[in-house]
Design an enzyme around this catalytic site. Structure first.
Site, PDB file in Angstrom:
ATOM      1  N   PHE A  85      12.396   4.395   1.820  1.00 46.23           N
ATOM      2  CA  PHE A  85      12.398   4.430   3.139  1.00 46.23           C
ATOM      3  C   PHE A  85      12.185   2.683   3.598  1.00 46.23           C
ATOM      4  CE2 PHE A  85       7.816   5.405   2.315  1.00 46.23           C
ATOM      5  CZ  PHE A  85       7.234   4.322   2.929  1.00 46.23           C
ATOM      6  N   GLY A  86      11.521   2.481   2.057  1.00 46.68           N
ATOM      7  CA  GLY A  86      11.465   0.323   2.659  1.00 46.68           C
ATOM      8  C   GLY A  86       9.623   0.263   2.231  1.00 46.68           C
TER       9      GLY A  86
ATOM     10  N   ASP B 125       7.118  16.353   9.791  1.00 53.33           N
ATOM     11  CA  ASP B 125       6.683  16.095   8.404  1.00 53.33           C
ATOM     12  C   ASP B 125       4.698  15.236   8.030  1.00 53.33           C
ATOM     13  OD1 ASP B 125       7.260  15.566   5.644  1.00 53.33           O
ATOM     14  OD2 ASP B 125       7.356  13.038   5.665  1.00 53.33           O
TER      15      ASP B 125
ATOM     16  N   VAL C 204       5.273  -0.501   3.045  1.00 54.99           N
ATOM     17  CA  VAL C 204       4.583  -0.945   3.969  1.00 54.99           C
ATOM     18  C   VAL C 204       3.618  -1.495   3.008  1.00 54.99           C
ATOM     19  CG1 VAL C 204       2.786  -0.043   5.037  1.00 54.99           C
ATOM     20  CG2 VAL C 204       4.600   1.717   4.434  1.00 54.99           C
TER      21      VAL C 204
ATOM     22  N   ILE D  30       1.041  -0.996   0.009  1.00 58.78           N
ATOM     23  CA  ILE D  30      -0.541   0.085  -0.223  1.00 58.78           C
ATOM     24  C   ILE D  30       0.854   1.176  -0.576  1.00 58.78           C
ATOM     25  CG2 ILE D  30      -2.155  -1.574   1.207  1.00 58.78           C
ATOM     26  CD1 ILE D  30      -1.671  -0.051   4.275  1.00 58.78           C
ATOM     27  N   GLY D  31       1.914   0.975   0.359  1.00 52.46           N
ATOM     28  CA  GLY D  31       2.550   2.479  -0.488  1.00 52.46           C
ATOM     29  C   GLY D  31       4.279   1.773  -0.294  1.00 52.46           C
ATOM     30  N   THR D  32       5.232   2.915  -1.037  1.00 48.51           N
ATOM     31  CA  THR D  32       6.592   2.445  -1.533  1.00 48.51           C
ATOM     32  C   THR D  32       7.660   3.166  -0.713  1.00 48.51           C
ATOM     33  OG1 THR D  32       5.908   2.455  -3.671  1.00 48.51           O
ATOM     34  CG2 THR D  32       6.266   0.410  -2.032  1.00 48.51           C
ATOM     35  N   GLY D  33       8.833   3.987  -1.178  1.00 45.15           N
ATOM     36  CA  GLY D  33       9.356   4.306  -0.786  1.00 45.15           C
ATOM     37  C   GLY D  33      10.720   4.478  -0.857  1.00 45.15           C
TER      38      GLY D  33
ATOM     39  N   LYS E 224       4.932  -2.297   7.897  1.00 45.11           N
ATOM     40  CA  LYS E 224       5.768  -0.523   7.933  1.00 45.11           C
ATOM     41  C   LYS E 224       7.409  -1.778   7.577  1.00 45.11           C
ATOM     42  CE  LYS E 224       8.054   3.457   7.827  1.00 45.11           C
ATOM     43  NZ  LYS E 224       7.973   5.074   8.537  1.00 45.11           N
TER      44      LYS E 224
END
EC number: 2.7.11.1
Length: 431
Positions: free
Chosen positions: A113-114, A227, A116, A108-111, A131
């Protein structure tokens, strides 16, 4: 300096396109546990299994890392759909450790940072978000340390954490978080796509809960998020309860100790950070809250700068040229810097729609150049802009009750005057 040329051109009525195209991501690039909006590819396979290994393979790690472990390290680090992740959770009060299994469902989320990913706890059928971030083996993870301190209805809950490894001997921290299906970013964009404005009750409800969470973080825990942006604000689209997430940039700010200024996503970055201040306060979060609130009214970012220079230009175009004292309050090193004089725009021209005087007043109190003049989170919660929420007849547009808003703890209200407490908690909500 390009900002001076840009502002001179604006003051004279000319357009000027800056040649300062330095690539700058929406979030800072400094350490692995900071959120960054870049992509990372993933694979999909089915029904492989990662299992917890004995604690022996953690013996080579520093004591600080071992202290963070609830169990041994999981061999394997898959997030592929269908993969089963089995780990253990330490029992409380001499109880036995619990075995917990999660089935990965989808990313459901990438970046950088790693990643999710959504998962389901097989023992309870509960949906969770996991995460996964690369862990530097030399240090404790600040995000984990902070999240273990947090307990508030408007902050995402940390349910569990565990470490996992890869074949390359990389160590990953996995934070198991409560799953909240929507973000304020997507909610806002859905109205924009339909050429509609977000209903006022939602803007009030979301902004109020963000401010309440900020008061908890700043005054109770002593943490600055650093943030705040719509993407890091989760919302339940049924109850409309808001939860702050992503503490990868969060930090306890200690007076007199320097901090990095290259922090916070650009559109929501307080001007003192753009001026390079390193001894800033949690007032940077309140600037970000003001930016988010304005964006919910506008349907787009208030200060959409493409670079740090452009960001400052966008701010000055709306708020006008900061006075000498304001520049000094942001960063004393810039005390003698001279900027072309740009007049501030009135807020009713910024919003370009029927916005109440109370809304414009709160925006102006949050978006002050001088950090010490911005209202605190608790002062913001008591602002008349939120009086509609304190009406005993207030409800969601579909008739459902509002989420709990006034169940403040003694810690949340510590230091608040009697008058402020009276304004915060309506009579019908007092015990």
């Amino acid at each position: 300096m390009n900002v001076v040329r840009r502002l001179t051109s604006i003051a004279s009525g000319r357009n000027f396109v800056s040649s300062d195209n330095v690539g700058e991501t929406e979030t800072p690039r400094s350490k692995p546990n900071q959120n960054r909006e870049e992509t990372e590819s993933t694979e999909t396979t089915s029904y492989e299994k990662d299992s917890v290994s004995s604690s022996e393979n953690s013996d080579h790690l520093p004591k600080e890392i071992r202290e963070d472990m609830d169990c041994g390290i999981i061999k394997g680090n898959g997030t592929e759909s269908g993969r089963i992740i089995t780990t253990k959770k330490k029992g409380l009060n001499d109880q036995k450790d619990k075995t917990i299994s999660y089935r990965a469902e989808h990313v459901i989320g990438t970046g950088s940072f790693g990643v999710v990913f959504q998962a389901k706890c097989l023992e309870t059928e509960e949906k969770v978000a996991i995460k996964k971030v690369l862990q530097d083996k030399r240090y404790k993870n600040r995000e984990l340390q902070i999240m273990r301190m947090l307990d508030h209805p408007n902050v995402v809950e940390l349910k569990h954490s565990f470490f996992s490894t890869t074949e390359k001997d990389e160590l990953y921290l996995n934070l198991v978080l409560e799953y909240v299906p929507e973000t304020i970013y997507r909610a806002s964009r859905s109205y924009t796509k339909m050429n509609q404005h977000m209903p006022l009750i939602y803007i009030q409800l979301y902004t109020y809960q963000i401010c309440r969470a900020m008061n908890y973080l700043h005054q109770v825990v002593g943490v600055c998020h650093r943030d705040i942006k719509p993407q890091n604000l989760l919302v339940n689209n049924v109850t409309h309860e808001v939860k702050i997430c992503d503490f990868g940039s969060a930090k306890m700010l200690i007076p007199g100790e320097p901090n990095i200024s290259y922090i916070c996503s650009r559109y929501y970055r307080a001007p003192e950070l753009i001026f390079g201040a390193t001894e800033y306060t949690s007032a940077i979060d309140m600037w970000s809250v003001g930016c988010v609130m304005a964006e919910l009214f506008l349907g787009h970012p208030l200060f959409p700068g493409e670079t740090s220079v452009d960001q400052l230009v966008e701010i000055i175009k709306i708020l006008g040229t900061p006075a000498r004292e304001e520049i000094k309050n942001m960063n004393p090193r810039y005390n003698d810097f001279k900027f072309p004089q740009i007049k501030a725009q009135p807020w009713h021209k910024i919003f370009r729609r029927q916005v109440s005087p109370e809304a414009m007043d709160l925006a102006s109190r949050l978006l002050q150049y001088s950090p010490n003049l911005r209202c605190t989170a608790l002062e913001a919660c008591a602002h008349p802009f939120f009086d509609d929420l304190r009406d005993p007849r207030a409800s969601l547009p579909n008739g459902r009750a509002l989420p709990p808003l006034f169940d403040f703890t003694a810690q949340e209200l510590a230091g608040a005057s009697v008058e402020l407490r009276h304004r915060l908690i309506p009579e019908h909500a007092r015990k």
